[in-house]
Scaffold this motif. Sequence first.
Motif, PDB file in Angstrom:
ATOM      1  N   ASN A  17       0.821  -1.217   0.000  1.00  0.00           N
ATOM      2  CA  ASN A  17       0.000   0.000   0.000  1.00  0.00           C
ATOM      3  C   ASN A  17       0.851   1.261   0.000  1.00  0.00           C
ATOM      4  OD1 ASN A  17      -2.524  -1.322   0.046  1.00  0.00           O
ATOM      5  ND2 ASN A  17      -2.360  -1.650   2.251  1.00  0.00           N
ATOM      6  N   ALA A  18       1.997   1.212   0.662  1.00  0.00           N
ATOM      7  CA  ALA A  18       2.863   2.383   0.699  1.00  0.00           C
ATOM      8  C   ALA A  18       3.645   2.557  -0.596  1.00  0.00           C
ATOM      9  CB  ALA A  18       3.833   2.270   1.880  1.00  0.00           C
ATOM     10  N   ALA A  19       3.886   1.453  -1.319  1.00  0.00           N
ATOM     11  CA  ALA A  19       4.687   1.529  -2.547  1.00  0.00           C
ATOM     12  C   ALA A  19       3.958   2.249  -3.664  1.00  0.00           C
ATOM     13  CB  ALA A  19       5.071   0.125  -2.998  1.00  0.00           C
ATOM     14  N   ALA A  20       2.629   2.123  -3.716  1.00  0.00           N
ATOM     15  CA  ALA A  20       1.870   2.713  -4.824  1.00  0.00           C
ATOM     16  C   ALA A  20       2.027   4.230  -4.893  1.00  0.00           C
ATOM     17  CB  ALA A  20       0.397   2.310  -4.714  1.00  0.00           C
ATOM     18  N   PRO A  21       1.725   4.987  -3.806  1.00  0.00           N
ATOM     19  CA  PRO A  21       1.924   6.444  -3.893  1.00  0.00           C
ATOM     20  C   PRO A  21       3.379   6.849  -4.054  1.00  0.00           C
ATOM     21  CG  PRO A  21       1.342   5.781  -1.652  1.00  0.00           C
ATOM     22  CD  PRO A  21       1.130   4.592  -2.517  1.00  0.00           C
ATOM     23  N   ALA A  22       4.307   6.050  -3.481  1.00  0.00           N
ATOM     24  CA  ALA A  22       5.724   6.380  -3.622  1.00  0.00           C
ATOM     25  C   ALA A  22       6.172   6.273  -5.072  1.00  0.00           C
ATOM     26  CB  ALA A  22       6.561   5.453  -2.739  1.00  0.00           C
ATOM     27  N   LEU A  23       5.721   5.233  -5.774  1.00  0.00           N
ATOM     28  CA  LEU A  23       6.078   5.061  -7.186  1.00  0.00           C
ATOM     29  C   LEU A  23       5.472   6.166  -8.042  1.00  0.00           C
ATOM     30  CD1 LEU A  23       5.708   1.185  -7.578  1.00  0.00           C
ATOM     31  CD2 LEU A  23       7.807   2.509  -7.867  1.00  0.00           C
ATOM     32  N   LEU A  24       4.214   6.497  -7.770  1.00  0.00           N
ATOM     33  CA  LEU A  24       3.563   7.564  -8.524  1.00  0.00           C
ATOM     34  C   LEU A  24       4.294   8.887  -8.332  1.00  0.00           C
ATOM     35  CD1 LEU A  24       1.145   8.304 -10.320  1.00  0.00           C
ATOM     36  CD2 LEU A  24      -0.139   8.811  -8.233  1.00  0.00           C
ATOM     37  N   LEU A  25       4.703   9.142  -7.096  1.00  0.00           N
ATOM     38  CA  LEU A  25       5.436  10.371  -6.800  1.00  0.00           C
ATOM     39  C   LEU A  25       6.791  10.383  -7.499  1.00  0.00           C
ATOM     40  CD1 LEU A  25       5.520  12.997  -5.104  1.00  0.00           C
ATOM     41  CD2 LEU A  25       6.612  11.660  -3.306  1.00  0.00           C
ATOM     42  N   GLN A  26       7.470   9.238  -7.510  1.00  0.00           N
ATOM     43  CA  GLN A  26       8.780   9.157  -8.143  1.00  0.00           C
ATOM     44  C   GLN A  26       8.704   9.452  -9.636  1.00  0.00           C
ATOM     45  OE1 GLN A  26      11.432   9.610  -6.191  1.00  0.00           O
ATOM     46  NE2 GLN A  26      12.539   7.947  -7.182  1.00  0.00           N
ATOM     47  N   PHE A  27       7.763   8.826 -10.318  1.00  0.00           N
ATOM     48  CA  PHE A  27       7.646   9.050 -11.757  1.00  0.00           C
ATOM     49  C   PHE A  27       7.117  10.452 -12.064  1.00  0.00           C
ATOM     50  CE2 PHE A  27       7.807   4.394 -11.890  1.00  0.00           C
ATOM     51  CZ  PHE A  27       8.653   4.200 -12.967  1.00  0.00           C
ATOM     52  N   GLY A  28       6.347  11.000 -11.135  1.00  0.00           N
ATOM     53  CA  GLY A  28       5.828  12.338 -11.343  1.00  0.00           C
ATOM     54  C   GLY A  28       6.821  13.442 -11.038  1.00  0.00           C
ATOM     55  N   SER A  29       7.958  13.087 -10.453  1.00  0.00           N
ATOM     56  CA  SER A  29       8.956  14.089 -10.062  1.00  0.00           C
ATOM     57  C   SER A  29      10.049  14.276 -11.104  1.00  0.00           C
ATOM     58  CB  SER A  29       9.600  13.683  -8.723  1.00  0.00           C
ATOM     59  OG  SER A  29      10.347  12.483  -8.865  1.00  0.00           O
ATOM     60  N   LEU A  30       9.860  13.714 -12.314  1.00  0.00           N
ATOM     61  CA  LEU A  30      10.910  13.823 -13.333  1.00  0.00           C
ATOM     62  C   LEU A  30      11.152  15.266 -13.757  1.00  0.00           C
ATOM     63  CD1 LEU A  30      10.125  10.724 -15.591  1.00  0.00           C
ATOM     64  CD2 LEU A  30      11.890  10.968 -13.840  1.00  0.00           C
ATOM     65  N   GLY A  31      10.087  16.072 -13.764  1.00  0.00           N
ATOM     66  CA  GLY A  31      10.260  17.483 -14.104  1.00  0.00           C
ATOM     67  C   GLY A  31      11.114  18.205 -13.077  1.00  0.00           C
ATOM     68  N   GLU A  32      10.851  17.964 -11.796  1.00  0.00           N
ATOM     69  CA  GLU A  32      11.667  18.555 -10.742  1.00  0.00           C
ATOM     70  C   GLU A  32      13.096  18.023 -10.792  1.00  0.00           C
ATOM     71  OE1 GLU A  32       9.743  17.823  -7.071  1.00  0.00           O
ATOM     72  OE2 GLU A  32       7.866  18.801  -7.640  1.00  0.00           O
ATOM     73  N   LEU A  33      13.222  16.747 -11.147  1.00  0.00           N
ATOM     74  CA  LEU A  33      14.554  16.150 -11.249  1.00  0.00           C
ATOM     75  C   LEU A  33      15.369  16.844 -12.332  1.00  0.00           C
ATOM     76  CD1 LEU A  33      16.389  13.810 -10.241  1.00  0.00           C
ATOM     77  CD2 LEU A  33      15.461  12.440 -12.107  1.00  0.00           C
ATOM     78  N   PHE A  34      14.738  17.116 -13.461  1.00  0.00           N
ATOM     79  CA  PHE A  34      15.449  17.805 -14.542  1.00  0.00           C
ATOM     80  C   PHE A  34      15.801  19.230 -14.127  1.00  0.00           C
ATOM     81  CE2 PHE A  34      15.569  20.527 -18.293  1.00  0.00           C
ATOM     82  CZ  PHE A  34      16.511  19.871 -19.053  1.00  0.00           C
ATOM     83  N   GLY A  35      14.852  19.908 -13.454  1.00  0.00           N
ATOM     84  CA  GLY A  35      15.138  21.262 -12.985  1.00  0.00           C
ATOM     85  C   GLY A  35      16.288  21.286 -11.993  1.00  0.00           C
ATOM     86  N   GLY A  36      16.334  20.287 -11.110  1.00  0.00           N
ATOM     87  CA  GLY A  36      17.435  20.204 -10.165  1.00  0.00           C
ATOM     88  C   GLY A  36      18.759  19.903 -10.845  1.00  0.00           C
ATOM     89  N   SER A  37      18.707  19.115 -11.920  1.00  0.00           N
ATOM     90  CA  SER A  37      19.949  18.775 -12.621  1.00  0.00           C
ATOM     91  C   SER A  37      20.579  19.998 -13.278  1.00  0.00           C
ATOM     92  CB  SER A  37      19.682  17.689 -13.678  1.00  0.00           C
ATOM     93  OG  SER A  37      18.963  18.212 -14.781  1.00  0.00           O
ATOM     94  N   VAL A  38      19.752  20.978 -13.650  1.00  0.00           N
ATOM     95  CA  VAL A  38      20.296  22.211 -14.227  1.00  0.00           C
ATOM     96  C   VAL A  38      21.231  22.892 -13.231  1.00  0.00           C
ATOM     97  CG1 VAL A  38      19.719  24.508 -15.089  1.00  0.00           C
ATOM     98  CG2 VAL A  38      18.312  22.553 -15.742  1.00  0.00           C
ATOM     99  N   LEU A  39      20.776  22.992 -11.983  1.00  0.00           N
ATOM    100  CA  LEU A  39      21.591  23.633 -10.952  1.00  0.00           C
ATOM    101  C   LEU A  39      22.787  22.766 -10.560  1.00  0.00           C
ATOM    102  CD1 LEU A  39      18.716  25.003  -8.703  1.00  0.00           C
ATOM    103  CD2 LEU A  39      20.056  26.250 -10.395  1.00  0.00           C
TER     104      LEU A  39
END
Length: 331
Positions: free
Chosen positions: A244-266
Amino acid sequence: MDLLKAVADRALRLVLLLAAVATASFFLMVNSPVDPVDAYVGADVAALGPEQRAQIAERWGFGDPALERFGAWLSNILQGDLGWSLTFNQNVSEVIGERFLTSLALMAAAWLLSGVIGFGLGVLAGVRRGGVTDRVVTWWAYTLASAPTFWVGLLLLYVFAVSLGWAPLCCAVPIGVLAEDVTLLDRLGHLVLPAVTLSIVGVAPVVLHTRQAVIEAMESDYAAFARAQGESTLGLVVHRVLRNAAAPALLLQFGSLGELFGGSVLAEEVFSYPGLGAATTDAALGQDVPLLLGIALFTTVFVFVGNTIGDVVHAKVDPRVTRVTRKRQAV
């Protein structure tokens, strides 16, 4: 039929999203206060005469009306031509392809580290709710959530590269070493600090969301029933809570790719890491409109695909999502 309908719906959303991003990005770029000729020439702009300025503007179409430039650029895009990068003097598609391969290793390492560490700490904090472990992990997560990527990168660079000398100061490979002489160990050594920087910043949301999901699962009726049947805390977590805890964590991980790219710029700027993030900064400083627009479109597709994969994985891990979606569509 349901699968075809879902694929068609996703494809239509992507097309509309790309159209909106292309239009908004283009007109933001052309209305920038930075003079494109000045940015293109750089430090030698003071020696530039009026005739030379006019020739450069005509060569790159800087003086054409915005709508005309947008129409020409869009026509080239539909033919698969992203344009020519003024900064790197090569095709935009080639720049994105080369730089993304470098960034991919960085983002993949940071994505895996933040997911694994964040999920593990979130489960631990949720199971130990109210205890010392929970307080320490929660405090750490809230602190990291407010920490700028640039500041974290500089701190790690100063401690581990400058003070201790355990890591290289910059770049993706050793300076002055031929490409064929660079080993995998060399690349990994230069990857560690940027990846740790990104993962430290990205771990906080995973920790907090996972912790909340674990708390809800531990307080649920089925958890109480399992305890009444003699289930231990460890068994309850392994057999019932983790899924039950893995489902929202996975969704959050895949949904954070935009933030990940923004962080990679810095992060790439701090560590002089020659990836797509650094190319974005160079293009912005040089008013390289074709490259910036190409990166914007590529990032849109990258994030959209990541979100789609997250939805599919979420539905597989938690079948309740599929059932709720079907009920809504039926209504």
